[in-house]
Design a protein around this motif. Structure first.
Motif, PDB file in Angstrom:
ATOM      1  N   UNK A  88       1.802  12.453  13.436  1.00  0.00           N
ATOM      2  CA  UNK A  88       2.013  13.678  12.643  1.00  0.00           C
ATOM      3  C   UNK A  88       1.815  15.050  13.132  1.00  0.00           C
ATOM      4  N   UNK A  89       0.618  14.963  14.032  1.00  0.00           N
ATOM      5  CA  UNK A  89       0.377  16.294  14.960  1.00  0.00           C
ATOM      6  C   UNK A  89       0.598  15.723  16.341  1.00  0.00           C
ATOM      7  N   UNK A  90       1.014  16.646  17.306  1.00  0.00           N
ATOM      8  CA  UNK A  90       1.332  16.710  18.581  1.00  0.00           C
ATOM      9  C   UNK A  90       0.263  15.835  19.141  1.00  0.00           C
ATOM     10  N   UNK A  91       0.675  14.818  20.364  1.00  0.00           N
ATOM     11  CA  UNK A  91      -0.620  14.230  20.983  1.00  0.00           C
ATOM     12  C   UNK A  91      -1.366  15.148  21.951  1.00  0.00           C
ATOM     13  N   UNK A  92      -0.837  16.143  22.706  1.00  0.00           N
ATOM     14  CA  UNK A  92      -1.235  16.950  23.443  1.00  0.00           C
ATOM     15  C   UNK A  92      -2.332  17.950  22.847  1.00  0.00           C
TER      16      UNK A  92
ATOM     17  N   UNK B 256       0.885  -1.150  -0.060  1.00  0.00           N
ATOM     18  CA  UNK B 256      -0.020   0.174  -0.064  1.00  0.00           C
ATOM     19  C   UNK B 256       0.970   1.325  -0.160  1.00  0.00           C
ATOM     20  N   UNK B 257       1.067   1.720  -1.251  1.00  0.00           N
ATOM     21  CA  UNK B 257       2.093   2.857  -1.293  1.00  0.00           C
ATOM     22  C   UNK B 257       1.254   3.886  -2.011  1.00  0.00           C
ATOM     23  N   UNK B 258       1.730   5.331  -1.584  1.00  0.00           N
ATOM     24  CA  UNK B 258       1.115   6.387  -2.043  1.00  0.00           C
ATOM     25  C   UNK B 258       1.983   6.987  -3.175  1.00  0.00           C
ATOM     26  N   UNK B 259       1.471   7.750  -4.195  1.00  0.00           N
ATOM     27  CA  UNK B 259       2.304   8.301  -5.223  1.00  0.00           C
ATOM     28  C   UNK B 259       2.192   9.895  -4.939  1.00  0.00           C
ATOM     29  N   UNK B 260       3.566  10.274  -4.846  1.00  0.00           N
ATOM     30  CA  UNK B 260       3.578  11.704  -4.309  1.00  0.00           C
ATOM     31  C   UNK B 260       4.411  12.267  -5.698  1.00  0.00           C
ATOM     32  N   UNK B 261       3.779  13.387  -6.048  1.00  0.00           N
ATOM     33  CA  UNK B 261       4.304  14.183  -7.071  1.00  0.00           C
ATOM     34  C   UNK B 261       4.879  15.578  -6.409  1.00  0.00           C
ATOM     35  N   UNK B 262       6.113  15.913  -6.792  1.00  0.00           N
ATOM     36  CA  UNK B 262       6.926  17.034  -6.286  1.00  0.00           C
ATOM     37  C   UNK B 262       7.654  17.422  -7.506  1.00  0.00           C
ATOM     38  N   UNK B 263       8.156  18.845  -7.233  1.00  0.00           N
ATOM     39  CA  UNK B 263       8.789  19.549  -8.094  1.00  0.00           C
ATOM     40  C   UNK B 263      10.361  19.659  -7.738  1.00  0.00           C
ATOM     41  N   UNK B 264      11.081  20.631  -8.723  1.00  0.00           N
ATOM     42  CA  UNK B 264      12.529  20.529  -8.509  1.00  0.00           C
ATOM     43  C   UNK B 264      12.709  20.763  -6.946  1.00  0.00           C
ATOM     44  N   UNK B 265      13.736  19.975  -6.453  1.00  0.00           N
ATOM     45  CA  UNK B 265      13.847  19.938  -5.084  1.00  0.00           C
ATOM     46  C   UNK B 265      15.025  21.220  -4.613  1.00  0.00           C
ATOM     47  N   UNK B 266      15.546  21.628  -5.513  1.00  0.00           N
ATOM     48  CA  UNK B 266      16.415  22.993  -5.364  1.00  0.00           C
ATOM     49  C   UNK B 266      15.547  24.155  -4.570  1.00  0.00           C
ATOM     50  N   UNK B 267      14.224  24.159  -5.611  1.00  0.00           N
ATOM     51  CA  UNK B 267      13.468  25.382  -5.407  1.00  0.00           C
ATOM     52  C   UNK B 267      11.907  25.319  -4.949  1.00  0.00           C
TER      53      UNK B 267
ATOM     54  N   UNK C 145      -5.062  14.475   5.757  1.00  0.00           N
ATOM     55  CA  UNK C 145      -5.247  13.227   5.143  1.00  0.00           C
ATOM     56  C   UNK C 145      -4.438  12.116   5.479  1.00  0.00           C
ATOM     57  N   UNK C 146      -3.145  12.342   5.597  1.00  0.00           N
ATOM     58  CA  UNK C 146      -2.113  11.313   6.021  1.00  0.00           C
ATOM     59  C   UNK C 146      -2.259  11.212   7.786  1.00  0.00           C
ATOM     60  N   UNK C 147      -2.491  12.470   8.403  1.00  0.00           N
ATOM     61  CA  UNK C 147      -2.808  12.176  10.005  1.00  0.00           C
ATOM     62  C   UNK C 147      -4.118  11.487  10.084  1.00  0.00           C
ATOM     63  N   UNK C 148      -4.864  11.614   9.369  1.00  0.00           N
ATOM     64  CA  UNK C 148      -6.164  10.752   9.703  1.00  0.00           C
ATOM     65  C   UNK C 148      -6.027   9.239   9.255  1.00  0.00           C
ATOM     66  N   UNK C 149      -5.255   8.937   7.977  1.00  0.00           N
ATOM     67  CA  UNK C 149      -5.055   7.728   7.647  1.00  0.00           C
ATOM     68  C   UNK C 149      -3.819   6.961   8.549  1.00  0.00           C
TER      69      UNK C 149
ATOM     70  N   UNK D  74      -3.680   8.557  -3.215  1.00  0.00           N
ATOM     71  CA  UNK D  74      -3.602   7.438  -2.182  1.00  0.00           C
ATOM     72  C   UNK D  74      -3.582   6.200  -2.703  1.00  0.00           C
ATOM     73  N   UNK D  75      -3.289   4.822  -1.915  1.00  0.00           N
ATOM     74  CA  UNK D  75      -3.225   3.677  -2.451  1.00  0.00           C
ATOM     75  C   UNK D  75      -4.408   3.286  -3.003  1.00  0.00           C
ATOM     76  N   UNK D  76      -5.827   3.757  -2.553  1.00  0.00           N
ATOM     77  CA  UNK D  76      -6.963   3.405  -2.940  1.00  0.00           C
ATOM     78  C   UNK D  76      -7.222   4.449  -4.227  1.00  0.00           C
ATOM     79  N   UNK D  77      -6.482   5.109  -4.635  1.00  0.00           N
ATOM     80  CA  UNK D  77      -6.635   6.055  -5.900  1.00  0.00           C
ATOM     81  C   UNK D  77      -7.154   7.448  -5.659  1.00  0.00           C
ATOM     82  N   UNK D  78      -7.231   7.804  -4.506  1.00  0.00           N
ATOM     83  CA  UNK D  78      -7.916   9.313  -4.198  1.00  0.00           C
ATOM     84  C   UNK D  78      -6.883  10.531  -4.477  1.00  0.00           C
ATOM     85  N   UNK D  79      -7.128  11.155  -5.186  1.00  0.00           N
ATOM     86  CA  UNK D  79      -6.096  12.516  -5.369  1.00  0.00           C
ATOM     87  C   UNK D  79      -6.319  13.446  -4.567  1.00  0.00           C
TER      88      UNK D  79
END
Length: 230
Positions: A85-89, A1-12, A75-79, A60-65
């Motif tokens: 990802x968020x503090x527990x307090x 179950x892997x996500x697809x992450x689309x990113x731009x140029x790392x330098x900028x 979305x990631x915090x929920x899943x 997402x692994x189930x195809x949601x963009x």
């Protein structure tokens, strides 16, 4: 179950860095897809996930963009509640959400005048009053976060969280343009940029040549800080 992450140029691409850190720092598996922000292929590279049009974007692994960094974060915090990802307090979590939301919607002068570039540090950059107003607001928020969390050093809320993710490119701007900040704020910036994942991102950024190099200024430069190996 892997996500697809689309990113731009790392330098900028500051937002791409945020998107990637959400996966890398919280051990969520993803397949990275590069989008040609400066090669003129952005629309074609993202056609498969339309109507998303900006990076980062996720499938997402189930195809949601999902596009927009705050939406991806929630979305990631929920899943993946176990990833932390968020503090527990409760108070820390509410404050971290506030900081991330203000980052996503604000600091226009800082973004416009000091685009993220991970190549070198400029000497002699003269920030406008508007930029310094943004920087002062950033420091106010960081100080408030530490008062709420009681974390006097290191990450804003004790453990690494999405707040640290969202402010990593701000740290790159402050250090890269030599913006004047308090010693406490500068230490936090260097902590963010010395992180192993961030250094890995920057190393990968240097693998791509640019001619001409975007965002160059007619100013002397010095090397990026030489962080010690953790």
């Amino acid at each position: 179950m892997t996500y697809d992450l689309f990113i731009g140029d790392r330098m900028f691409s500051s937002w791409s860095l945020r998107g990637w850190l959400m996966f890398e720092k919280f051990n969520i598996p993803c397949q990275t897809h590069m989008v040609g922000l400066y090669a003129g292929t952005m629309a074609a590279d993202m056609a498969d996930i339309a109507p998303a049009r900006l990076v980062p974007a996720v499938r997402t692994p189930d195809g949601v963009v999902v596009s927009e960094s705050l939406a991806i974060a929630e979305t990631l915090a929920e899943r993946h509640p176990e990833a932390g990802l968020w503090p527990t307090d409760v108070a820390n979590r509410a404050t971290a959400r506030w900081l991330c939301a203000e980052m996503a919607s604000g600091f226009g002068a800082l973004r416009a005048d000091c685009p993220m570039q991970l190549l070198h540090c400029f000497n002699g950059f003269a920030p406008s009053d508007a930029v310094m107003k943004d920087v002062a607001r950033v420091e106010t928020l960081w100080d408030h976060a530490r008062r709420v969390s009681g974390s006097n050093s290191g990450w804003l809320f004790g453990d690494y969280s999405l707040a640290d993710v969202f402010y990593t490119p701000v740290a790159a701007r402050i250090i890269g343009y030599g913006l004047p900040v308090s010693d406490h704020a500068r230490t936090y910036c260097l902590t963010l940029l010395a992180d192993t994942a961030v250094r890995s991102w920057r190393d990968a950024a240097h693998e791509v040549p640019y001619d001409p190099m975007p965002y160059m200024l007619d100013l002397p430069t010095e090397p990026w800080p030489d962080f010690p190996t953790p």
